[in-house]
Every structure is written in structure tokens, then in C-alpha cells.
Design a protein around this motif. Structure first.
Motif, PDB file in Angstrom:
ATOM      1  N   TYR A   1      19.609  14.302  55.446  1.00 58.89           N
ATOM      2  CA  TYR A   1      20.421  15.039  54.396  1.00 58.89           C
ATOM      3  C   TYR A   1      21.706  13.865  54.572  1.00 58.89           C
ATOM      4  N   PRO A   2      22.534  14.159  53.337  1.00 58.54           N
ATOM      5  CA  PRO A   2      23.718  13.235  53.333  1.00 58.54           C
ATOM      6  C   PRO A   2      24.617  13.020  54.313  1.00 58.54           C
ATOM      7  N   PHE A   3      24.637  14.267  55.086  1.00 57.30           N
ATOM      8  CA  PHE A   3      25.829  14.269  56.119  1.00 57.30           C
ATOM      9  C   PHE A   3      25.326  13.643  57.499  1.00 57.30           C
ATOM     10  N   TYR A   4      24.117  12.791  57.457  1.00 61.15           N
ATOM     11  CA  TYR A   4      23.501  12.324  58.672  1.00 61.15           C
ATOM     12  C   TYR A   4      24.413  11.425  59.209  1.00 61.15           C
ATOM     13  N   PRO A   5      25.218  10.361  58.612  1.00 56.40           N
ATOM     14  CA  PRO A   5      26.087   9.445  59.459  1.00 56.40           C
ATOM     15  C   PRO A   5      27.031  10.296  60.281  1.00 56.40           C
ATOM     16  N   ASP A   6      27.668  11.391  59.377  1.00 55.15           N
ATOM     17  CA  ASP A   6      28.602  12.173  60.026  1.00 55.15           C
ATOM     18  C   ASP A   6      28.320  12.760  61.205  1.00 55.15           C
ATOM     19  N   PHE A   7      26.919  13.180  61.137  1.00 51.67           N
ATOM     20  CA  PHE A   7      26.417  13.958  62.411  1.00 51.67           C
ATOM     21  C   PHE A   7      26.242  13.121  63.660  1.00 51.67           C
ATOM     22  N   THR A   8      25.593  11.901  63.194  1.00 46.50           N
ATOM     23  CA  THR A   8      25.058  11.037  64.408  1.00 46.50           C
ATOM     24  C   THR A   8      25.985   9.777  64.560  1.00 46.50           C
ATOM     25  N   LYS A   9      26.982   9.856  64.177  1.00 46.09           N
ATOM     26  CA  LYS A   9      28.269   9.043  64.322  1.00 46.09           C
ATOM     27  C   LYS A   9      27.814   7.680  63.748  1.00 46.09           C
TER      28      LYS A   9
ATOM     29  N   GLU B   1      24.575  13.955  47.884  1.00 46.36           N
ATOM     30  CA  GLU B   1      23.951  15.222  47.541  1.00 46.36           C
ATOM     31  C   GLU B   1      23.236  15.052  46.180  1.00 46.36           C
ATOM     32  N   PHE B   2      23.713  14.252  44.983  1.00 41.97           N
ATOM     33  CA  PHE B   2      23.289  13.854  44.106  1.00 41.97           C
ATOM     34  C   PHE B   2      21.781  13.189  44.204  1.00 41.97           C
ATOM     35  N   ASP B   3      21.676  12.150  45.011  1.00 47.23           N
ATOM     36  CA  ASP B   3      20.550  11.601  45.303  1.00 47.23           C
ATOM     37  C   ASP B   3      19.494  12.794  45.874  1.00 47.23           C
ATOM     38  N   ASP B   4      20.018  13.364  46.833  1.00 44.71           N
ATOM     39  CA  ASP B   4      18.953  14.357  47.386  1.00 44.71           C
ATOM     40  C   ASP B   4      18.562  15.464  46.031  1.00 44.71           C
ATOM     41  N   LEU B   5      19.321  15.823  45.243  1.00 47.62           N
ATOM     42  CA  LEU B   5      19.144  16.871  44.419  1.00 47.62           C
ATOM     43  C   LEU B   5      17.975  16.335  43.489  1.00 47.62           C
ATOM     44  N   HIS B   6      18.284  15.002  43.020  1.00 46.95           N
ATOM     45  CA  HIS B   6      17.695  14.418  42.041  1.00 46.95           C
ATOM     46  C   HIS B   6      16.451  13.538  42.552  1.00 46.95           C
TER      47      HIS B   6
ATOM     48  N   ILE C   1      16.287   7.718  53.528  1.00 47.77           N
ATOM     49  CA  ILE C   1      16.023   8.096  52.027  1.00 47.77           C
ATOM     50  C   ILE C   1      16.364   9.541  51.952  1.00 47.77           C
ATOM     51  N   PRO C   2      16.504  10.177  50.814  1.00 48.35           N
ATOM     52  CA  PRO C   2      16.651  11.701  50.757  1.00 48.35           C
ATOM     53  C   PRO C   2      15.462  12.313  51.275  1.00 48.35           C
ATOM     54  N   LEU C   3      15.558  13.519  52.051  1.00 44.47           N
ATOM     55  CA  LEU C   3      14.655  14.423  52.527  1.00 44.47           C
ATOM     56  C   LEU C   3      13.704  14.770  51.374  1.00 44.47           C
ATOM     57  N   THR C   4      14.326  15.182  50.265  1.00 43.73           N
ATOM     58  CA  THR C   4      13.478  15.476  49.062  1.00 43.73           C
ATOM     59  C   THR C   4      12.773  14.380  48.417  1.00 43.73           C
TER      60      THR C   4
END
Lengths: 273, 428
Positions: free
Chosen positions: B133-141, B152-157, B222-225
Motif C-alpha cells: 500500500y502507499p503508506f508502506y514507507p510511513d509504516f516501516t520507516k 493511492e492513484f497508482d493503487d487504484l489504477h 509496486i502497488p498491491l493491486t
């Protein structure tokens, strides 16, 4: 010379309890010593001479009897009080100089004042003057190791005076010195005596004892006899000759009490009486 | 005893110690080594546990990690199962159930890991494709070095964009700017939009034992989707002549909690949620908080042991000092007698010898502190090993050395003072 007796010893005994046996080192000693007098203490070993010296120097306490030093009874004082008395009223000169190796000349002279809480900076001049008095003004910062025996003993003499003591106790001061340097030290003591100091010297050398006004002979823990010197004899002693030699040169000019080996104290008025 | 005399006694102590420089130095050495050892050992231990704690903290004490593991039965099932597709691991169903039922949960980060080869120009690298997901870097520092992370856009599309780890980019792009380049994974091209630097991270370890040795730092995000759409859930392992197919929906789930207090009680709930409808144990729970606590406990144990060792070395130093001081007292009996005759009280003598011992310990202690700090600094500076000098170790080591000096100095000093001045004067 004052008539005041600064040392008054009355019926003093000292008993060493060695368990099974009790050694009576002093067996009732009575001595009065006046201010400014020069007294020699003689006697064979085991005579109680050393014990008496220790008690006089406040290093030991008598078993019984009283010892008044400068009017104060010190015979029952605590260890701490005795330490203070030693530091304030007594000057010691030892046979083996006993300077402190890590200190220089001035610092060694200062030691008794150190234990009275006096800073060396405030009394440096006093100590240096005393060093000059014994002829060591050019060696103030030398260590004892750098001095000869005679010089070390001079430092010890200066040290014994630094606290302006009631008396100077000298225990065989010339015992470790050759005759010439010994003579220098004795001359220094004569000088002190001339200045009015009370000096008690312990010796087994009759030539040394000869310089004193009064010789106290100890034997078996008591005062065996006392000799009182007249002026010419002491002059003779001070001139560097032995009293014995002087007697041979001028037979009959002195009383029969010349020799310390002599039998009695005839003719001499007893100073103590 | 006023302050000035104390100062004088200290000066006197220095004079006496200077008289025997070698002896004083050697006596001090025991103290120096003792104090040095305390500070250095504690600094090294502290550094190591700091590193470990940092690693755990990066995972996050707020976090719980659920990771898919191949069930052991299938692993050891023999060659007959080899060619079958092994299906295991966390499913999307598990993820949504956990998200729905666990209280205090703040965020859930799913990750899908697949081992592939990435190509650019003539270059190729084995790597891990991580769909997330896009918040990966925030999550893993993880740190974004250039460009941006997935959006989010990348993920969505289901965009074919990717972020590379810095080290992978360095291997893949020799002469070219990786940003906006196209890298190929199998038949898919991905536009590089950013570079990222991973903190070394427990969560980033290759899964299980079989994949050990694969590069940990060659990751393509890459985006999970996009991952699901382009590659599906099948992962192929072509190693050492064996061929294995795995079907895993999600490689791991990172759960973030609102506070540390919520982590502990959530563990049984997570287990319950996961074990529902589950026949085999194909996941593991990693609780960084527990590891952190275990490390802290371990550290406390290590520190205690270090202190014991240090105390023993200081004790040995202290005994050495006492030995020397006793010899000194005997050697200086004469001096003690003279000082007593010249008016020193017993207290004066006790102080003199005690202060000499304390000077030895003080200088030894200070040298040890300086040496320990210098060593720790040098270790950090030259070898880049984390070494942390803790205040308490300096204070404790120094305090202990003084205490040792007091304890072991008192007996010789008292013995010196107890000497009879007459006997002492007669001593040759």
C-alpha cells in the motif's frame, strides 16, 4: 636563668607487664629540671634511661607518680593530648636524624607546625630562618638524601626549635656522626643553651655529657647520682678536648668530681635542692 | 582538622607517592584496568543492545507482524508433494477479518512478496517484488531517497509504476538515471518513480529457511493491486534444479496499534481470528514488543553479569592496593614514629595513609574513565560499532573505585596509626 622548674618528676615508676614477669623500669624517680638548664642523662642499658626519656618526651605514660611539664600534669593525658603536648612543647633530636625523606629541608623543619595546623606559606620565613641558623640557608630545597649526616642532623636541630619548645630532647644526637661533625652539632646545642633553651641530652659518651651543666646517672630504675659541672670544665669540653685530657693537663685545678666516672658529687651545690 | 590541613595532607600524599613512581603506577594500574573494564564493557553491551532495540523499534513496538509460512507437513512431505502447488498463508479474508474484529487497530499493511528477476537494458538482478500500500514507507520507516513512493492513484489504477531500493538501482543502472526509466519484470514494464532506502528490518527478512541467502535489499515495490493483476498469487521457485509452485495470497500483514498497551491483549484475539477455519498452522505472529522486552531482560542480565565481573576486577585491584599500602606502612614505620613524636595524632596518621590510598584510587579511576571513554570513542569512530557510554557506568565505576580505596585503605591506615610511637621510632 630562671629558677622555675619546668620539669617536675615525683616518685615516678614505670612497670612493664610482660605477663609472667613485671619489669620495673623506673623505681621511684624524682627529678626537677629548671628552665634554661642543660642536662645530660647517662646510664648503662637497662638502667631506665630510655624509659625516662620516653616519658619525658611524652611518648609514654608513667605507671605511677607525677610528671609536670611547664606546670601541667601530663602523666595521665590521653594519646591525643600527649600528641599536642609533643607538638607544642617538646623538640626532638634523634640519633638517626629521622628526617622525612619525601620532604625538603624547609618542609622537614615545618613538620611540627604542620600538625598544629599551620600552613607552610605563613611560616616559611620562620622555618627558613631556622635553617639559616644551623647554616643551611643555601640548601632549603634539598631532600635529606642529598645532605650529609651532619647536615641532616642540623636540619633536625632546626626542626626541634620550630615550635619554640619548652625543652629540646636529644637522644644520642652525635651517635651516628664522626667526631668532627658531632662536635659541630654539640656546638649548636651549646649555642641553643646560651640562648636560654632547656636541653636534655641522652648519651653514653662522657665527652658529650661533659658539656652539660648537670649529668644525671641512672641505674636500676633510679637516679644513681648527679654531677654538676662548674664553668671551667664545660669550657674545656666545649673547646673540643675531653674532660679527661683536661684533667691530666691541669691536675688538681678542678675538684674530684671532674670525671663522670668519679665516685661522688662532693663539693657541688645541688641545684635541685 | 580544617580544610587547609586536608589540602596539605593531599599534597603530602602526592609527595609520598612520587617517591615510588613505579610502585604507585603499578598499584594504580589495577584500578585503571578495573574502571576501564567497567566502562568499556558496559559501553559495548549497551551499544549492542541499542542496535538490537533499534532494529526492533523500527519494526515498531506498536506493531504486530503476521507472516505466512509454509506449513511444516508440506515441507517435509517428501518428493510426491514437490510438484504440487502448495497453497498456504494469509488470505485477504483473514486480513479483512482482523481489520474488522481486533480492537485498537490503527492500520493494517498487507504485503505480497514474490521472487522474480528484474531487467534493465543488459542488466538483470534477482529481487523481491513487493506489492503493498502507499503508506508502506510511513509504516516501516523506510526513507524515500528520490522521487516519490506509490500513491493511492497508482493503487487504484493498477499502474505499472515501481519504486526501487537504492542498492538495487545502483546495481541495475550503471550509467543512467533510474528515475523515469522502464524496468522489466517478466513481460511487464514498470516505470521507476522513486528510490527508497530500507532500514534493516526484521520484517524484510526472506521468509523461512529456504530462501536464505537471497538479497534482502533488492526490492521492487509496486502497488498491491498491480501485483495481483499482473502476476497473480503464484510464485515460482527455481532453485538448485528443483521446481516449486506456491500459491500465497498475502506474504505478511503488519498491524499497527494506537498504543503499546493495546498490543499485548490483542495477541490472543489475533490468534483466534486467524485460527478460525484454519486447518494447518501456516502463519506466524511476530510481536516486536515481546522481542523488545526479551532483549531488555537479556540486557539487564548482561549488565548484571558485567557488573559482577567489574566488581571482581575492582576487588582484585583493591586487594592489590591494600597489599601495597600494608607494605608501605611497614616500610614507613620510622616515618610514622617520627611524625607521632613531632605531634601527629592517630587521626593525622589515619588520614595521611587513607588519603594516599584514595589518591591512588582517584587517579586510577580517572585514568580508567578517560581510557574507557577514549576506547569507546575509538571503537565507534574507527570501527563504526555502536558504543554507548552510559553515565551510570562512569559514576558507578568511579564511585566503586573510591569505595574500594576507602575500604581497602582503612585497614593499613589504622594499622599505621595503631603503631606505638616508641616502637615505631626504634624500627629500623
Amino acid at each position: 636563668m630562671s629558677d622555675k622548674a619546668i620539669i617536675q618528676i615525683n616518685a615516678m615508676t614505670k612497670v612493664y607487664d610482660l605477663g609472667q614477669v613485671k619489669v620495673h623500669a623506673l623505681n621511684g624517680v624524682d627529678i626537677d629540671i629548671r628552665e634554661g638548664s642543660y642536662v645530660a642523662l647517662m646510664g648503662p642499658s637497662g638502667s631506665g634511661k630510655s624509659t625516662l626519656l620516653n616519658i619525658l618526651g611524652c611518648l609514654d605514660r608513667p605507671t605511677a607518680g607525677s610528671y609536670r611539664l611547664g606546670g601541667e600534669d601530663v602523666s595521665a593525658m590521653s594519646d591525643r593530648q600527649l600528641s599536642n603536648i609533643r607538638g607544642q612543647r617538646i623538640g626532638f633530636i634523634f640519633q638517626s636524624y629521622n628526617l622525612i625523606p619525601q620532604l625538603n629541608v624547609v618542609e622537614n623543619i615545618h613538620v611540627p607546625l604542620f600538625y598544629q595546623g599551620k600552613d607552610i606559606r605563613t611560616c616559611y620565613d620562620h622555618c627558613a630562618r631556622l635553617a639559616a641558623k644551623v647554616g643551611l640557608s643555601d640548601r632549603l630545597d634539598h631532600r635529606p638524601m642529598q645532605l650529609s649526616g651532619g647536615q641532616q642532623q642540623r636540619v633536625a636541630v632546626a626542626r626541634s626549635l620550630v615550635n619554640n619548645p619548652l625543652m629540646v630532647l636529644a637522644d644520642e644526637p652525635t651517635g651516628n656522626l664522626d667526631s668532627t661533625t658531632g662536635e659541630e652539632i654539640l656546638a649548636l646545642l651549646d649555642e641553643l643553651h646560651a640562648d636560654g633553651r632547656t636541653i636534655i641530652i641522652v648519651t653514653h659518651d662522657p665527652k658529650v655529657a661533659m658539656r652539660a651543666q648537670r649529668v644525671i646517672h641512672m641505674k636500676d630504675g633510679v637516679v644513681d647520682r648527679e654531677d654538676f659541672k662548674t664553668a671551667p670544665e664545660r669550657v674545656a669540653a666545649q673547646s673540643g678536648h675531653s674532660g679527661l685530657l683536661f684533667k691530666m693537663i691541669l691536675p688538681g685545678s678542678l675538684g674530684p668530681n671532674v670525671s663522670p666516672y668519679g665516685a661522688g658529687t662532693t663539693g657541688a651545690e645541688t641545684e635541685a635542692s | 582538622m580544617n580544610g587547609f590541613s586536608l589540602l596539605r595532607i593531599v599534597q603530602l600524599g602526592f609527595k609520598s607517592l612520587r617517591l615510588h613512581k613505579l610502585r604507585s603506577g603499578l598499584t594504580m594500574l589495577g584500578m585503571v584496568i578495573g574502571v576501564w573494564a567497567v566502562i568499556t564493557l558496559v559501553a559495548i553491551g549497551e551499544g549492542a543492545s541499542h542496535d538490537a532495540q533499534e532494529a526492533i523499534k523500527r519494526l515498531g513496538a506498536h506493531n504486530i507482524l503476521i507472516r505466512s509460512i509454509e506449513p511444516t507437513e508440506e515441507k517435509t512431505g517428501g518428493s510426491s508433494t514437490r510438484n504440487f502447488v502448495s497453497e498456504y498463508g494469509i488470505s485477504y479474508h483473514d486480513a479483512s477479518r482482523i481489520q474488522a474484529t481486533i480492537p485498537g487497530l490503527k492500520r493494517v499493511l498487507p504485503e505480497m512478496l514474490q521472487r522474480r528477476t528484474v531487467f534493465f537494458d543488459r542488466f538483470q538482478q534477482d529481487c523481491q517484488i513487493i506489492g503493498t500500500y502507499p503508506f508502506y514507507p510511513d509504516f516501516t520507516k523506510a526513507q524515500i531517497v528520490r522521487g516519490r513512493f506509490l500513491s493511492e492513484f497508482d493503487d487504484l489504477h493498477r499502474n505499472n509504476v515501481c519504486v526501487l531500493t537504492e542498492s538495487l538501482a545502483a546495481k541495475l543502472f550503471a550509467h543512467q538515471d533510474p528515475l523515469e526509466s522502464q524496468v522489466r519484470v517478466e513481460e511487464q514494464y514498470f516505470r521507476v518513480i522513486g528510490l527508497i532506502r530500507e532500514m534493516s528490518d526484521v520484517g524484510q527478512r526472506p521468509q523461512g529457511g529456504e530462501q536464505e541467502g537471497r538479497p534482502m535489499d533488492s526490492n521492487v515495490y509496486i502497488p498491491l493491486t498491480t501485483l495481483r493483476a499482473r502476476f497473480g498469487e503464484m510464485d515460482m521457485d527455481l532453485r538448485a534444479g528443483s521446481f516449486k509452485l506456491e500459491r500465497v495470497e498475502l506474504s505478511q500483514l503488519r498491524l499497527e496499534f494506537a498504543s503499546i498497551d493495546l498490543v499485548e491483549p490483542a495477541i490472543p484475539l489475533i490468534r483466534a481470528a486467524m485460527d478460525k477455519d484454519r486447518k494447518k498452522k501456516d502463519y506466524e505472529l511476530i510481536v516486536p514488543l515481546n522481542i523488545l522486552n526479551a532483549i531488555k531482560e537479556q540486557r539487564a542480565r548482561d549488565t548484571r553479569m558485567l557488573l559482577y565481573i567489574a566488581c571482581i576486577s575492582l576487588l582484585v585491584g583493591g586487594i592489590g592496593i591494600m597489599n601495597i599500602m600494608l607494605a608501605t606502612v611497614t616500610e614507613r614505620t620510622r616515618e610514622i614514629g617520627v611524625r607521632r613524636a613531632l605531634g601527629a595524632t592517630r587521626t593525622d596518621i589515619v588520614l595521611q595513609f587513607l588519603i594516599e590510598t584514595l589518591i591512588l584510587c582517584l587517579i586510577g579511576g580517572l585514568t580508567g574513565v578517560a581510557g574507557g571513554c577514549a576506547f569507546a570513542w575509538a571503537r565507534e569512530y574507527f570501527f563504526h560499532l555502536t558504543t554507548i557510554i552510559t553515565e551510570w557506568s562512569v559514576v558507578a565505576a568511579f564511585g566503586l573505585s573510591l569505595a574500594v580505596g576507602l575500604v581497602f585503605g582503612l585497614y593499613p591506615a589504622r594499622r599505621a596509626a595503631a603503631l606505638d610511637p616508641i616502637e615505631a621510632l626504634r624500627h629500623s
